[in-house]
Design a protein around this motif. Structure first.
Motif, PDB file in Angstrom:
ATOM      1  N   GLU A 507       9.012  43.599 -11.192  1.00  0.00           N
ATOM      2  CA  GLU A 507       8.474  42.272 -11.488  1.00  0.00           C
ATOM      3  C   GLU A 507       9.458  41.469 -12.333  1.00  0.00           C
ATOM      4  N   ARG A 508       9.478  40.188 -12.047  1.00  0.00           N
ATOM      5  CA  ARG A 508      10.261  39.242 -12.839  1.00  0.00           C
ATOM      6  C   ARG A 508      11.724  39.677 -12.917  1.00  0.00           C
ATOM      7  N   VAL A 509      12.399  39.472 -11.813  1.00  0.00           N
ATOM      8  CA  VAL A 509      13.794  39.887 -11.665  1.00  0.00           C
ATOM      9  C   VAL A 509      14.663  38.638 -11.487  1.00  0.00           C
ATOM     10  N   VAL A 510      15.764  38.589 -12.243  1.00  0.00           N
ATOM     11  CA  VAL A 510      16.752  37.522 -12.080  1.00  0.00           C
ATOM     12  C   VAL A 510      18.101  38.162 -11.800  1.00  0.00           C
ATOM     13  N   ILE A 511      18.709  37.777 -10.677  1.00  0.00           N
ATOM     14  CA  ILE A 511      20.066  38.218 -10.331  1.00  0.00           C
ATOM     15  C   ILE A 511      20.898  36.956 -10.192  1.00  0.00           C
ATOM     16  N   GLU A 512      21.844  36.758 -11.090  1.00  0.00           N
ATOM     17  CA  GLU A 512      22.570  35.495 -11.080  1.00  0.00           C
ATOM     18  C   GLU A 512      24.052  35.687 -11.386  1.00  0.00           C
ATOM     19  N   GLY A 513      24.854  34.870 -10.751  1.00  0.00           N
ATOM     20  CA  GLY A 513      26.282  34.821 -11.055  1.00  0.00           C
ATOM     21  C   GLY A 513      27.049  36.069 -10.706  1.00  0.00           C
ATOM     22  N   CYS A 514      26.568  36.867  -9.760  1.00  0.00           N
ATOM     23  CA  CYS A 514      27.252  38.107  -9.402  1.00  0.00           C
ATOM     24  C   CYS A 514      28.148  37.903  -8.187  1.00  0.00           C
ATOM     25  N   TYR A 515      29.190  38.709  -8.105  1.00  0.00           N
ATOM     26  CA  TYR A 515      30.110  38.702  -6.969  1.00  0.00           C
ATOM     27  C   TYR A 515      30.028  40.073  -6.316  1.00  0.00           C
ATOM     28  N   GLY A 522      24.327  42.746   0.572  1.00  0.00           N
ATOM     29  CA  GLY A 522      24.755  42.208  -0.710  1.00  0.00           C
ATOM     30  C   GLY A 522      23.695  42.497  -1.751  1.00  0.00           C
ATOM     31  N   ILE A 523      22.489  41.929  -1.534  1.00  0.00           N
ATOM     32  CA  ILE A 523      21.332  42.162  -2.397  1.00  0.00           C
ATOM     33  C   ILE A 523      20.160  42.547  -1.511  1.00  0.00           C
ATOM     34  N   ALA A 524      19.499  43.647  -1.852  1.00  0.00           N
ATOM     35  CA  ALA A 524      18.345  44.099  -1.078  1.00  0.00           C
ATOM     36  C   ALA A 524      17.149  44.247  -2.014  1.00  0.00           C
ATOM     37  N   LEU A 525      16.043  43.555  -1.690  1.00  0.00           N
ATOM     38  CA  LEU A 525      14.815  43.639  -2.469  1.00  0.00           C
ATOM     39  C   LEU A 525      13.769  44.377  -1.650  1.00  0.00           C
ATOM     40  N   THR A 526      13.192  45.422  -2.238  1.00  0.00           N
ATOM     41  CA  THR A 526      12.295  46.291  -1.494  1.00  0.00           C
ATOM     42  C   THR A 526      10.835  45.881  -1.681  1.00  0.00           C
ATOM     43  N   THR A 527       9.951  46.536  -0.927  1.00  0.00           N
ATOM     44  CA  THR A 527       8.518  46.251  -0.977  1.00  0.00           C
ATOM     45  C   THR A 527       7.991  46.314  -2.407  1.00  0.00           C
ATOM     46  N   GLY A 528       7.197  45.313  -2.771  1.00  0.00           N
ATOM     47  CA  GLY A 528       6.584  45.288  -4.090  1.00  0.00           C
ATOM     48  C   GLY A 528       7.410  44.586  -5.137  1.00  0.00           C
ATOM     49  N   CYS A 529       8.524  44.006  -4.758  1.00  0.00           N
ATOM     50  CA  CYS A 529       9.372  43.274  -5.712  1.00  0.00           C
ATOM     51  C   CYS A 529       8.891  41.827  -5.756  1.00  0.00           C
ATOM     52  N   THR A 530       8.357  41.403  -6.891  1.00  0.00           N
ATOM     53  CA  THR A 530       7.753  40.076  -6.996  1.00  0.00           C
ATOM     54  C   THR A 530       8.363  39.296  -8.151  1.00  0.00           C
ATOM     55  N   GLY A 531       8.254  37.981  -8.019  1.00  0.00           N
ATOM     56  CA  GLY A 531       8.781  37.116  -9.067  1.00  0.00           C
ATOM     57  C   GLY A 531      10.279  37.234  -9.215  1.00  0.00           C
ATOM     58  N   CYS A 532      11.001  37.233  -8.070  1.00  0.00           N
ATOM     59  CA  CYS A 532      12.446  37.459  -8.080  1.00  0.00           C
ATOM     60  C   CYS A 532      13.202  36.160  -7.846  1.00  0.00           C
ATOM     61  N   TYR A 551      18.589  40.659   1.870  1.00  0.00           N
ATOM     62  CA  TYR A 551      17.499  41.099   2.734  1.00  0.00           C
ATOM     63  C   TYR A 551      16.291  41.443   1.871  1.00  0.00           C
ATOM     64  N   CYS A 552      15.119  40.924   2.295  1.00  0.00           N
ATOM     65  CA  CYS A 552      13.863  41.168   1.600  1.00  0.00           C
ATOM     66  C   CYS A 552      12.986  42.044   2.489  1.00  0.00           C
ATOM     67  N   PHE A 553      12.714  43.269   2.014  1.00  0.00           N
ATOM     68  CA  PHE A 553      11.937  44.229   2.789  1.00  0.00           C
ATOM     69  C   PHE A 553      10.442  44.097   2.477  1.00  0.00           C
ATOM     70  N   GLY A 554       9.620  44.475   3.442  1.00  0.00           N
ATOM     71  CA  GLY A 554       8.204  44.698   3.195  1.00  0.00           C
ATOM     72  C   GLY A 554       7.427  43.469   2.812  1.00  0.00           C
ATOM     73  N   THR A 555       6.672  43.576   1.740  1.00  0.00           N
ATOM     74  CA  THR A 555       5.701  42.539   1.393  1.00  0.00           C
ATOM     75  C   THR A 555       5.958  41.936   0.018  1.00  0.00           C
ATOM     76  N   GLY A 556       7.198  41.761  -0.341  1.00  0.00           N
ATOM     77  CA  GLY A 556       7.503  41.100  -1.602  1.00  0.00           C
ATOM     78  C   GLY A 556       7.034  39.659  -1.596  1.00  0.00           C
ATOM     79  N   THR A 557       6.671  39.145  -2.759  1.00  0.00           N
ATOM     80  CA  THR A 557       6.185  37.778  -2.857  1.00  0.00           C
ATOM     81  C   THR A 557       6.962  37.007  -3.911  1.00  0.00           C
ATOM     82  N   ASN A 558       6.964  35.705  -3.774  1.00  0.00           N
ATOM     83  CA  ASN A 558       7.602  34.820  -4.745  1.00  0.00           C
ATOM     84  C   ASN A 558       9.056  35.205  -4.958  1.00  0.00           C
TER      85      ASN A 558
END
Length: 630
Positions: A507-515, A522-532, A551-558
């Motif tokens: 929950e509540r994930v910020v990924i910023e300014g990365c190379y 590059g970035i993979a968000l799995t099921t249940g990852c919300t507020g990203c 890539y956003c897997f499954g049922t992540g929201t927001n």
């Protein structure tokens, strides 16, 4: 050696007055001009810092007398040279009266103000009158000045500071500053068992002080314990070695528990794993357990080993240690296959591991466990199972731990990764407010992620990963399962899986300014990852590698993807499963990419517009805004 004496005129010298007691005679010796001498004693050279207070004399000689000044006055380098009778008939060097035997056994006339050479054995068998005489012990390595204390009838003979004769006389060493382990009979020859002598030297520091081990190899067959606060064990650097005896079976080599002001510095501690094949326990080289304001400095610690399913440890700040430090130490060759060992381990509060090197520690180079407000600063780990770990395996929450400056080269632990952050067992204590920054990691072999934040018991809440440079990973560059996580300004190259990937419910994930360069994602968000929020990152695929940008897997929201640059991917820039619909707003080929548009068969009413400019600031037109769409 010839000594030159410069007379001093003053009340202290009354040439015809016979000095009648010990205190007056030693005061007179102090008042003499200093002899010029050609060389300093090794310990005084090493330990000048400890000689700025004058506290060496005890008992009846508890005057403000400097050991250095005393030895200068009577000839510090003149071992065995008599300095008595200096007051009678003029100033000059005195000759012994009679034989050494006569002096020791009191068979000659009263020596007056003599300093008599004697061996320890001679003093221990003394039966004659000794009041008024000082003795210079001539045994190699144990040299020094002693005086007879008639008021003491109970002090035990410890060889170094107190000698007891068959007649019950107590002879006490005149010294200031550190005690020397060789005074107590330590051989330092690499074969004799020096455990008892070293322990005796430390036991002589009931009021605090320094036990000094000069350059030698000292064998110890059991734990050397520090029983008093404010004690320092100090060597001469890498030429002072404390080594576990072959075939010995004990856990901790140097130990202190529940004390404050303990220091261990400038020596090598070798647990000797190769020659202790019968071990039934793990080994720990240095343990400060539940100590306060204590430190291990500039030591080399090597060859510890795990046992009984428990990792060995080079240096441990264990229990509930508070404000303890390990600085400038090298931890090397700790552990073997199946019996792993850590370099440095700390638990407690406000402990620091600073400017240390871990080399070939088969478990983890640096560990912060069950600790709060503790940190790893400016360290290096090479060819360790993992470079570092901040974990909590307790039922209570811990907070505020950090890594600030760490270089890791060639790690191999697939289950923990190069850096492990988290709660690795079923205990429910949370890991709160952890920060990892200014880290460089390069993988040569092995598997597993570079940074792995995993929660198997308590939660990881409040994790910051910033300024981490990763080259190569067995799987992911950063793999995380956490709440309130910030990943910022990280450079990740040549991973075999995702550059950055979530795991489980986050929950509540910020990924910023990365190379991120390369990797299957590059970035993979799995099921249940919300507020990203994925903001301002650059992801570049490698030609010939099947990959996605995000890539956003499954049922992540927001999930919001905002102003990311994605290039050279072979599948899709942004992909997602049917159950996830990320909000995308990015620039693509100097255009706009978004999935937030609405469809219409006819335009509605034009209500407003916003202006578009070229690269030089010139207007190139307007984009209309319609109040309705039909």
């Amino acid at each position: 050696m010839v000594f030159r004496i410069r007379p001093i005129i003053g009340d202290s010298f009354k040439r015809k007055e016979r000095i009648g007691n010990r205190r007056a005679r030693f005061s007179s010796l102090l008042a003499l001009s200093k002899f010029d001498f050609e060389e300093e004693h090794e310990m005084n050279k090493q330990l000048d810092v400890h000689t700025d207070t004058e506290s060496g004399l005890s008992g009846e000689l508890n005057a403000a007398i400097s050991r250095r000044r005393l030895l200068a006055a009577i000839g510090m380098s003149g071992a065995g040279m008599a300095a008595g009778a200096l007051m009678s008939g003029g100033i000059g060097l005195a000759a012994p009266r009679g034989s050494v035997t006569e002096m020791v056994y009191g068979l000659s006339a009263d020596c007056g103000s003599c300093v008599v050479p004697a061996t320890i054995a001679e003093l221990r068998v003394m039966t004659g009158t000794v009041t008024g005489t000082a003795f210079y012990v001539t045994d190699s390595g144990q040299e020094g000045h002693f005086y007879y204390d008639p008021g003491d009838t109970s002090s035990p003979d410890d060889t170094g500071l107190v000698l007891v004769s068959t007649a019950g006389y107590r002879f006490k060493r005149i010294y200031e500053g550190p005690v020397h382990v060789k005074w107590f009979g330590a051989k330092g020859d690499g074969s004799s068992d020096d455990t008892a002598a070293i322990q005796a030297a430390i036991n002589g520091l009931a009021g605090g002080g320094v036990a000094f081990l000069p350059s030698s190899t000292y064998i110890v067959s059991s734990t050397v314990s520090i029983p008093y606060p404010n004690v320092k064990i100090m060597g001469s650097g890498s030429s002072t070695v404390i080594k576990a005896a072959a075939a010995s079976n004990y856990e901790t080599m140097i130990s202190a528990s529940g004390l404050s002001g303990i220091e261990i510095a400038d020596l090598v501690v070798d647990a000797n794993k190769a020659n202790r094949t019968g071990l039934t326990v793990r080994t720990v080289a240095i343990l400060l357990a539940s100590c306060t304001d204590s430190s291990v400095d500039n030591c080399i610690v090597q060859n510890t080993i795990g046992g009984g399913g428990i990792p060995g440890v080079g240096i441990a700040l264990g229990g509930v240690s508070v404000r303890c430090k390990v600085t400038g130490c090298i931890l090397k060759d700790c552990g073997v296959a199946g019996k792993a060992a850590d370099g440095v381990y700390t638990s407690g509060t406000q402990n620091l591991i600073m400017n240390c090197i871990a080399l070939n520690c088969t478990d983890t180079g640096f560990v912060i466990e069950k600790s709060s407000l503790s940190g790893i600063i400016g360290c290096t780990a090479k060819q360790c199972g993992a470079g570092a770990a901040i974990t909590n395996a307790s039922a209570a929450d811990v907070t505020g731990n950090f890594i600030d400056g760490l270089t890791i080269y060639d790690w191999s632990a697939s289950n923990t990764g190069g850096i492990q952050i988290g709660t690795p067992n079923a205990s429910l204590g949370a890991l709160l407010n952890t920060r990892v920054s200014n880290v460089t990691m390069e993988r040569v072999a092995g598997s597993g992620p570079s940074v792995y934040a995993r929660q198997q018991g308590g939660k990881i809440i409040g994790l910051t990963l910033e300024n981490i440079r990763i080259n190569g990973a067995g799987t992911q560059g950063i793999l995380f399962n956490a709440t309130d996580i910030l990943i910022a300004n990280c450079h990740i190259y040549n991973t075999t899986n995702a550059g950055i990937q979530s795991q489980g419910a986050c929950e509540r994930v910020v990924i910023e300014g990365c190379y991120i360069y390369g990797g299957s994602f590059g970035i993979a968000l799995t099921t249940g990852c919300t507020g990203c929020h994925i903001v301002g990152n650059v992801m570049i695929g490698i030609t010939g590698q099947t990959n996605y940008g995000v890539y956003c897997f499954g049922t992540g929201t927001n999930i919001n993807c905002i102003m990311n640059t994605i290039e050279n991917v072979t599948v899709r820039k942004i992909g997602y499963d049917a159950g996830t619909l990320p909000n995308v707003f990015s620039s693509v080929n100097a255009g706009i990419s978004t999935n937030a548009t609405a469809t219409a068969t006819a335009l509605g009413t034009l209500s407003r517009k916003f202006q578009i400019f070229d690269k030089d600031g010139g207007s190139i037109g307007f984009i209309p805004v319609y109040s309705t769409i039909t």
